[in-house]
Design a protein around this motif. Structure first.
Motif: not given
Length: 101
Positions: A4-9, A11-12, A15, A57
């Motif tokens: 979850e953290t790696s996916t969030s990172t 995506i950030e 962006q 991602a």
């Protein structure tokens, strides 16, 4: 680092790359000659980085979805009556919510 953290990172990061590319495009509006070519090359590189980052991602999200599907399948196979009961309970709740309208 968790999925979850790696996916969030990822995506950030994507962006952020897209925001940088947008800023480069704004600069390119007034650029001419060699400056315009250099900005164009930077935009292309930034978009390639964003594409790679979004691809990573996507892979992470698909892997996570696959794990969730496998866990759900295992649970249902191990507890078929609980799964049926849970499905029925969810159906009743959804039916009640629809009937309220």
């Amino acid at each position: 680092m968790s999925d979850e953290t790696s996916t969030s990172t990822l995506i950030e990061e994507s962006q952020d790359i897209l925001r940088q590319t947008e800023a480069l495009m704004a600069e390119a509006v007034n650029a001419t000659g060699e400056e315009a070519k250099a900005l164009q090359a930077r935009v292309v590189r930034a978009l390639e980085r964003a594409k790679l980052s979004l691809g990573e991602a996507e892979k992470a999200a698909l892997a996570k979805a696959g794990k969730a599907a496998k866990a759900t399948d295992t649970y249902v196979r191990d507890n078929p009556w609980k799964a049926v009961g849970l499905g029925a309970a969810i159906g009743v709740v959804v039916g009640m919510l629809i009937a309220r309208r």
